[in-house]
Design a protein around this motif. Structure first.
Motif, PDB file in Angstrom:
ATOM      1  N   ARG A 189     -22.116  22.886   9.587  1.00 43.60           N
ATOM      2  CA  ARG A 189     -23.340  22.840  10.355  1.00 43.60           C
ATOM      3  C   ARG A 189     -23.607  24.233  10.921  1.00 43.60           C
ATOM      4  O   ARG A 189     -22.744  24.844  11.514  1.00 43.60           O
ATOM      5  N   ALA A 190     -24.803  24.736  10.745  1.00 46.50           N
ATOM      6  CA  ALA A 190     -25.145  26.058  11.238  1.00 46.50           C
ATOM      7  C   ALA A 190     -25.386  26.001  12.742  1.00 46.50           C
ATOM      8  O   ALA A 190     -25.934  25.034  13.246  1.00 46.50           O
ATOM      9  N   PRO A 191     -25.059  27.087  13.460  1.00 48.77           N
ATOM     10  CA  PRO A 191     -24.337  28.227  12.913  1.00 48.77           C
ATOM     11  C   PRO A 191     -22.835  28.096  13.161  1.00 48.77           C
ATOM     12  O   PRO A 191     -22.409  27.745  14.238  1.00 48.77           O
ATOM     13  N   GLU A 227     -22.649  34.968  13.360  1.00 46.39           N
ATOM     14  CA  GLU A 227     -23.058  33.614  13.006  1.00 46.39           C
ATOM     15  C   GLU A 227     -23.355  33.534  11.512  1.00 46.39           C
ATOM     16  O   GLU A 227     -23.847  34.496  10.913  1.00 46.39           O
ATOM     17  N   THR A 228     -23.036  32.395  10.937  1.00 42.50           N
ATOM     18  CA  THR A 228     -23.311  32.185   9.526  1.00 42.50           C
ATOM     19  C   THR A 228     -23.507  30.704   9.264  1.00 42.50           C
ATOM     20  O   THR A 228     -22.951  29.859   9.978  1.00 42.50           O
ATOM     21  N   ASP A 229     -24.304  30.364   8.272  1.00 42.34           N
ATOM     22  CA  ASP A 229     -24.440  28.971   7.854  1.00 42.34           C
ATOM     23  C   ASP A 229     -23.796  28.750   6.492  1.00 42.34           C
ATOM     24  O   ASP A 229     -24.024  27.733   5.836  1.00 42.34           O
TER      25      ASP A 229
END
Length: 213
Positions: free
Chosen positions: A14-16, A57-59
């Motif tokens: 789940r982002a992020p 942050e990354t998705d």
């Protein structure tokens, strides 16, 4: 170096989520324009006592083809300025708590000690290549080690290249002695002209001098 809480690369996050690059001293500040694997402007540090994790942050739950270069470029640029302990490309955790509880808190003393040992130092990678595509000769490798030992804090075999005609030597050296390192290699290169090519890369994050674990 496995990180508790790291996600299975086949699962979607789940982002992020947080992409973790490496460990730095707690007083490090992040350039707001720094770009890593995640979205621009999301780089930050998560601190615990003397150390911090460099994250963005990354998705993404699995590395993309372009991620390794972005990962290493960011760490190498960091290593030119401050000590850094690199983590493997693709280290993704779900949240801040996972960084603190799975990485920073349980290994604080180990990482803090390693960062102190790296203060003012970086990795330099020396590549020895034979134009005739012959295998590296042990006497040549020994000569390289002997030439670089006086300007090195530590030496280690470098990461394999996959080429039969190439050997690598990883050098941990004080950054202010980079000029001495270059001159030592220049002297060797003169004597090996036409027989062996020497290439120097760095300063780099100390990939070949990480503490075990």
């Amino acid at each position: 170096m496995p990180v508790p809480g790291e996600q299975n690369q086949g699962a979607r996050l789940r982002a992020p989520a947080l992409y973790v690059y490496g460990i730095v001293p707690a007083d490090v500040e992040v350039d707001g324009q720094a770009q890593g694997v995640g979205d621009a402007g999301t780089m930050r540090v998560i601190r615990h006592r003397e150390i911090a994790a460099l994250v963005s942050e990354t998705d993404q739950s699995a590395p993309r083809p372009t991620d390794r270069a972005a990962h290493e470029d960011l760490l190498d640029a960091t290593a030119a300025e401050v000590p850094v302990l690199p983590l493997p490309c693709g280290t993704v955790v779900p949240d801040r708590a996972a960084v603190l509880d799975g990485l920073l808190k349980p290994r604080h003393d180990e990482f803090a000690r390693a960062l102190r040992e790296l203060e003012g130092r970086a990795e330099y990678l020396v590549e020895l290549r034979y134009p005739a595509q012959e295998r590296p000769r042990e006497p040549d490798v020994r000569a390289l080690v002997e030439a670089l030992a006086p300007v090195s804090a530590r030496l280690s075999p470098g990461r394999p290249t996959g080429r039969r005609d190439t050997a690598r030597l990883a050098v941990l050296a004080e950054t202010h002695r980079a000029g001495e390192l270059e001159r030592a290699l220049d002297t060797l290169a003169e004597g090996w002209a036409g027989r062996i090519e020497l290439r120097l890369f760095g300063p780099l994050a100390p990939y070949d001098f990480m503490p075990p674990g």
